[in-house]
Design a protein around this motif. Structure first.
Motif, mmCIF file in Angstrom:
data_model
loop_
_atom_site.group_PDB
_atom_site.id
_atom_site.type_symbol
_atom_site.label_atom_id
_atom_site.label_comp_id
_atom_site.label_asym_id
_atom_site.label_seq_id
_atom_site.Cartn_x
_atom_site.Cartn_y
_atom_site.Cartn_z
ATOM 1 N N ARG A 102 0.818 -1.207 0.000
ATOM 2 C CA ARG A 102 0.000 0.000 0.000
ATOM 3 C C ARG A 102 0.859 1.267 0.000
ATOM 4 O O ARG A 102 0.670 2.187 0.786
ATOM 5 C CB ARG A 102 -0.921 -0.004 1.227
ATOM 6 C CG ARG A 102 -1.711 -1.305 1.378
ATOM 7 C CD ARG A 102 -3.024 -1.271 0.707
ATOM 8 N NE ARG A 102 -3.939 -0.430 1.439
ATOM 9 C CZ ARG A 102 -5.061 0.034 0.934
ATOM 10 N NH1 ARG A 102 -5.400 -0.283 -0.318
ATOM 11 N NH2 ARG A 102 -5.849 0.800 1.623
ATOM 12 N N ILE A 104 2.133 4.788 -1.082
ATOM 13 C CA ILE A 104 1.671 6.055 -1.632
ATOM 14 C C ILE A 104 2.839 7.028 -1.612
ATOM 15 O O ILE A 104 3.906 6.700 -1.080
ATOM 16 C CB ILE A 104 0.511 6.640 -0.809
ATOM 17 C CG1 ILE A 104 0.917 6.680 0.659
ATOM 18 C CG2 ILE A 104 -0.765 5.833 -1.019
ATOM 19 C CD1 ILE A 104 -0.035 7.437 1.547
ATOM 20 N N HIS B 126 8.184 11.850 0.828
ATOM 21 C CA HIS B 126 8.080 11.286 -0.521
ATOM 22 C C HIS B 126 7.272 9.989 -0.550
ATOM 23 O O HIS B 126 6.526 9.736 -1.490
ATOM 24 C CB HIS B 126 9.486 11.043 -1.065
ATOM 25 C CG HIS B 126 9.525 10.492 -2.459
ATOM 26 N ND1 HIS B 126 8.756 10.990 -3.486
ATOM 27 C CD2 HIS B 126 10.243 9.471 -2.998
ATOM 28 C CE1 HIS B 126 9.002 10.305 -4.587
ATOM 29 N NE2 HIS B 126 9.881 9.383 -4.317
ATOM 30 N N ILE B 127 7.419 9.181 0.487
ATOM 31 C CA ILE B 127 6.812 7.852 0.477
ATOM 32 C C ILE B 127 6.069 7.610 1.785
ATOM 33 O O ILE B 127 6.554 7.963 2.863
ATOM 34 C CB ILE B 127 7.908 6.764 0.301
ATOM 35 C CG1 ILE B 127 8.571 6.895 -1.073
ATOM 36 C CG2 ILE B 127 7.328 5.353 0.493
ATOM 37 C CD1 ILE B 127 7.693 6.582 -2.251
ATOM 38 N N GLY B 128 4.883 7.009 1.670
ATOM 39 C CA GLY B 128 4.112 6.641 2.855
ATOM 40 C C GLY B 128 3.419 5.310 2.645
ATOM 41 O O GLY B 128 3.665 4.590 1.668
ATOM 42 N N MET B 129 2.535 4.986 3.567
ATOM 43 C CA MET B 129 1.774 3.746 3.490
ATOM 44 C C MET B 129 0.320 4.040 3.863
ATOM 45 O O MET B 129 0.055 4.761 4.822
ATOM 46 C CB MET B 129 2.329 2.721 4.493
ATOM 47 C CG MET B 129 1.577 1.393 4.479
ATOM 48 S SD MET B 129 2.128 0.280 5.826
ATOM 49 C CE MET B 129 3.741 -0.224 5.218
ATOM 50 N N ARG B 130 -0.602 3.521 3.071
ATOM 51 C CA ARG B 130 -2.020 3.643 3.427
ATOM 52 C C ARG B 130 -2.403 2.466 4.319
ATOM 53 O O ARG B 130 -2.394 1.317 3.867
ATOM 54 C CB ARG B 130 -2.891 3.693 2.182
ATOM 55 C CG ARG B 130 -4.384 3.833 2.540
ATOM 56 C CD ARG B 130 -5.179 4.440 1.417
ATOM 57 N NE ARG B 130 -4.690 5.777 1.097
ATOM 58 C CZ ARG B 130 -4.966 6.435 -0.028
ATOM 59 N NH1 ARG B 130 -5.752 5.887 -0.918
ATOM 60 N NH2 ARG B 130 -4.460 7.631 -0.247
ATOM 61 N N ASP B 272 3.557 -8.942 -5.341
ATOM 62 C CA ASP B 272 2.563 -8.155 -4.602
ATOM 63 C C ASP B 272 3.147 -6.863 -4.034
ATOM 64 O O ASP B 272 2.395 -6.024 -3.534
ATOM 65 C CB ASP B 272 1.987 -8.982 -3.440
ATOM 66 C CG ASP B 272 1.107 -10.113 -3.945
ATOM 67 O OD1 ASP B 272 0.599 -10.007 -5.092
ATOM 68 O OD2 ASP B 272 0.942 -11.109 -3.215
ATOM 69 N N LEU B 273 4.451 -6.737 -4.092
ATOM 70 C CA LEU B 273 5.093 -5.591 -3.434
ATOM 71 C C LEU B 273 5.577 -4.560 -4.450
ATOM 72 O O LEU B 273 6.163 -4.917 -5.474
ATOM 73 C CB LEU B 273 6.282 -6.070 -2.595
ATOM 74 C CG LEU B 273 5.960 -7.062 -1.464
ATOM 75 C CD1 LEU B 273 7.233 -7.429 -0.704
ATOM 76 C CD2 LEU B 273 4.900 -6.492 -0.526
ATOM 77 N N VAL B 274 5.323 -3.300 -4.154
ATOM 78 C CA VAL B 274 5.760 -2.209 -5.038
ATOM 79 C C VAL B 274 6.652 -1.261 -4.239
ATOM 80 O O VAL B 274 6.216 -0.669 -3.254
ATOM 81 C CB VAL B 274 4.545 -1.460 -5.604
ATOM 82 C CG1 VAL B 274 5.001 -0.326 -6.498
ATOM 83 C CG2 VAL B 274 3.645 -2.427 -6.380
ATOM 84 N N PHE B 275 7.881 -1.140 -4.653
ATOM 85 C CA PHE B 275 8.861 -0.286 -3.965
ATOM 86 C C PHE B 275 8.874 -0.512 -2.444
ATOM 87 O O PHE B 275 8.875 0.448 -1.668
ATOM 88 C CB PHE B 275 8.593 1.191 -4.268
ATOM 89 C CG PHE B 275 8.647 1.546 -5.728
ATOM 90 C CD1 PHE B 275 9.754 1.218 -6.500
ATOM 91 C CD2 PHE B 275 7.604 2.235 -6.330
ATOM 92 C CE1 PHE B 275 9.819 1.565 -7.860
ATOM 93 C CE2 PHE B 275 7.656 2.576 -7.686
ATOM 94 C CZ PHE B 275 8.760 2.239 -8.450
ATOM 95 N N PRO B 276 8.909 -1.764 -2.004
ATOM 96 C CA PRO B 276 8.860 -1.991 -0.545
ATOM 97 C C PRO B 276 10.097 -1.481 0.186
ATOM 98 O O PRO B 276 10.013 -1.161 1.370
ATOM 99 C CB PRO B 276 8.730 -3.511 -0.436
ATOM 100 C CG PRO B 276 9.385 -4.031 -1.673
ATOM 101 C CD PRO B 276 9.017 -3.030 -2.753
ATOM 102 N N GLN B 279 9.690 2.004 1.301
ATOM 103 C CA GLN B 279 8.851 2.083 2.495
ATOM 104 C C GLN B 279 9.616 1.648 3.737
ATOM 105 O O GLN B 279 9.550 2.309 4.781
ATOM 106 C CB GLN B 279 7.650 1.165 2.299
ATOM 107 C CG GLN B 279 6.333 1.834 2.429
ATOM 108 C CD GLN B 279 5.218 0.890 2.019
ATOM 109 O OE1 GLN B 279 5.377 -0.327 1.953
ATOM 110 N NE2 GLN B 279 4.078 1.467 1.755
#
Lengths: 329, 329, 329, 329
Positions: A102, A104, B126-130, B272-276, B279
């Motif tokens: 997730r 963002i 720049h980057i967060g998590m929902r 399943d992971l995008v730019f982990p 994060q």
């Protein structure tokens, strides 16, 4: 040797500062550069040799970093009709979570005269002189004799761009003129003299003859106290004039800096001259000028000698650079 | 102590990485920061203490500067639909000589995602998590538990802006993965492992246990060899994954850097992971990520340990910074 | 009368198209304008008188509107190194509901050469000619003899800006060259001849001698069929040359338009000439040029004569204008 | 029929204006649009049919054009923190003559919120409402029930962009409120009433029942007299409120316009409401709003009924449009 003879001859032909007869970049009143040759585009950043760096690093004794730059933001003092706008794009690129993690995010979008806004490092394509040649034609001449025709590009300067400047890692010297004068801020339009500079150095305990080629000389006028009042900040700042500029050039500084938007006195006491210090330093000697600093902490702590670091952002073809200069003692 | 108990409780309530129940910024799975407290916005730049600076400066033995950044120019690799445009304004402001000194000049005008173009330093906004809360609502969470509601501003992030990061002056370590693997460039999509990192360090003669909090770890994948081929450069870069990211976080680095546009492997081997990694490092640990470096000279000279300097440009509310990072040995 | 005598005398003194002896704006080979006088800055939009409007309106018989402009979007054909970027700002200004009516909203932010991107109306400051004077000096000359020194401004042209052009509401004539030639698209680099124009008019049933001062003449080359292929679209378009340009000037059109990015053939069959039609029409006659139209629907419906409306956006000091031209039959 | 039943049911479930239970775009308090169906994105520009155009054209009796837009320039009134900057690029692309015809030229570069600066036409993606659903979740809803999730794009709105609006060629009606009140300018914060509108129409000799669907209604408050004083201009303008907005919606206007920056009274007399007229017209009825007009010439000449033309610039995904609206009598 031949170069010097030519130099004298050319100078003899000059009617005034604003005229020249040099027909090529190779020979003119201030070019080719006596040390760095006709192709040089790094100017006084050439002083930043490994030896210079090595000796500057020795100045670090506590590891404390002083920040010398201002924050860039809307409402800061801006010269003339320049623009500074920063905004945050929205929409799904940033707001739709990606992956099971997730993710963002956010970016920022900026438009403006990026190297000539806020704390700014004037590069060699920023300032030139229009010279009148013997045949009556004119030529725009910059550092090392580069001409307007050679350097100007629509989408970035073709020569003398900021990307050609070496990172500045050197010995920094604070020259606290306001401190020497015992004022919070110098009077508007006051031209700092060589006597002032010498007085400040003496008061600080820095011997004038300890200055070395490649030093960065930072002048404190107390002007950053007006940073929150753009109109007052922009109005007729105190600063150095040609007398001090020549003293600087003789000392072969790599750059100067100050806590005003121009580093030099405006208006110049000679009403015929407009920003002559910029010309003297940048155009004739390749000595850079870092404007809109804040030097209050250095002054308050009596830090007069330090490792100075400023690494211009290499926007290809830019005339200047933003950044965040630091002093380390 | 209480914080830790809360942390465990909160974690127990988490259904998955993408959910949370923390109702305030004060308590959550990765906040408040255990060392720097609930109000901290400087992240891992807090490691840059005078002692850290002082010890890093000792690494300078020759004074040679290595430039680690790319030049910013049209045609360079750009991610997604970002923009970079630089042009030189014309007209009388720049072209009509002023004074008898006949001063002329130039500026540059830039528009673009200035902190997310070319060599770029990812900041904490720049980057967060929902996250999905226990009540089913969602919350955008950033470093130290700051929420999207708290930080997002239309004309600049209100919190976690790049101006809050301290200048990075620290010990830099090159971790030359491509060198360790004896390849010019790692294969597309290759995930660098901890074993690779250990192998590289060992080959370089850098003891893993010599790493210290606040070090800057620069990974070389050989990717900058594609800089002139934007499509190839942007396509599925090799890089670290979560395994190495956690190893980095344990070592309490102040930042990482690399010669790719993301520093991490893309796509992640876990589809399943995008730019982990972004994060893991930025959001959970406040560890910065400096992308699009060139590390070829360091590698060629076998310079694995050095004084590293990067001073983010303090654009108020920006999510990242351009700049010109340097290594000094 | 005196003006005409002067005009002849001046012309006699010209060595070539690229030289002139006119010492003032008042007298030169194409200035002052014979009808509108030395101060005119509206050019051929002066033809748009109430009588002209009134007669054009009579052409409306069905009320159907034809859209003649292209949509502006990323990826559209762009000339040279121009920029077009549109993005949507995010953040609380737009995303935090206001009032109990919970109002939210959006803006857009654009950067680019706004009057010279996509469907574009070339104004009088867009194109000029550098003339060599009798004394060997050069002068940049524009419509009505305005000089570069007079008009150029850093933050907008000081004279001849697009805001001085009157809205174009006039009789439009489609001249369907591709239709006359029975091709979907004219061959690359084909110069449309006066014979072609006459042939097209005849085929369309429009008598050449029905053309009137102030008409808008829209040329269809079939070039918009390449709009989705920017490289092909930009490559060597067919178009009119100087022969047709002079025929247009004789007919005293208010403007021309076309479905290519230049309206004129590129490269010109005379390899020494670069965009000479732009110069002939804009500089010498003040006749505007609306590029990047789509004329397919008009052609398909056989609509050759119509009410044409284009209202340039009055960006003060701009050289051109975006917009959405329409035909109403 | 089913749609209407659903509509009633949905309305019954609404707790307040700010809440809704519609689960799909197909059914909600103001969607689908009763005339133009669930997929419509052209809003009240759908009224501009050939018949409407044909009848509007009949209003032209003299051919005189009235310009209703303001010139765009630095220093004009701007709302909030928006930006408008125009500059002229220099350099050889524009300054080095091409061909023996010695062609030179100029462009302009603009950055800013291009559709929401100066004379501006608010499109359907500009304003929405955040609704609270029966399950407590929120949804951003725009014209015809389009949701924020559907329309928002980072590089342009994906739906409801200004490019989907038909050119406005219609009957224009000036409603001169300031004239009716016999004042040069209405008082700050004055809400124009339906009685005022009726009084103005009566005074002008325009029968209220002569208004027809698709008319453009232009309100004169006398506010453009403050155009040169941005602070005063932006301060609490007079304008219509919800009473008149509903009267407008009942008359099925295609758009309104005015000589203020918002067209509606600010602040609204009901302190809980923020720009409610924007919402009433744009969101609920798809009726456009053209702001920052100048209507002085129409008023001075007593021109109350005319052919009105405004052709929004089709920037794909923009929320509004600049332009130069005209009236022709």
């Amino acid at each position: 040797m031949r170069r010097h003879v030519t130099f004298v001859m050319v100078c003899a032909l000059l009617v005034a500062a604003g005229s020249a007869v040099g027909q090529t970049r190779e020979e003119g009143p201030w070019w080719p550069h006596p040390q760095w040759g006709p192709e040089d585009q790094a100017g006084a950043s050439n002083w930043i040799t490994p030896d210079k760096v090595l000796s500057a690093v020795q100045l670090v004794t506590t590891g404390r970093i002083y920040e010398l730059g201002q924050v860039y933001e809307r409402g800061m003092p801006i010269f003339g009709d320049r623009t500074y706008s920063l905004l945050i794009p929205g929409g799904p690129t940033y707001d739709v979570p990606m992956g099971t993690n997730r993710l963002i995010g956010n970016d920022e979008f900026v438009c403006g005269e990026i190297g000539q806004i806020g704390t700014q490092f004037d590069g060699l394509a920023h300032i030139g002189m229009r010279m009148t040649m013997a045949d009556g034609s004119t030529r725009d001449v910059y550092y090392n004799g580069f001409t307007g025709d050679e350097i100007l590009g629509t989408y970035g300067m073709r020569e003398l761009g900021i990307e050609k400047i070496k990172p500045i890692v050197t010995r920094g010297i604070l020259i606290d003129i306001a401190g020497f004068k015992n004022v919070g801020r110098l009077p508007n339009g006051y031209e700092v003299t060589v006597a002032d500079v010498r007085g400040a150095l003496k008061k600080q305990g820095v011997a004038e003859d300890s200055l070395r080629p490649g030093d960065a000389l930072l002048f404190r006028y107390g002007w950053s106290s007006l940073w929150q009042e753009p109109d007052a900040y922009n109005d007729s700042p105190a600063g150095i004039g040609l007398e001090v500029a020549r003293w600087i050039a003789e000392r072969q500084a790599t750059m100067i800096g100050s806590d005003s938007w121009t580093s030099e006195v405006v208006p110049n006491p000679d009403p015929d001259l407009v920003f002559p210090v910029h010309q003297e330093l940048l155009v004739k000697h390749g000595i850079f000028n870092l404007e809109n600093l804040t030097l209050e902490e250095l002054a308050a702590d009596g830090v007069y000698e330090f490792l100075f670091v400023f690494s211009p952002v290499p926007y290809k073809g830019a005339t200047g650079s933003p950044g965040r200069p630091i002093a380390i003692r």
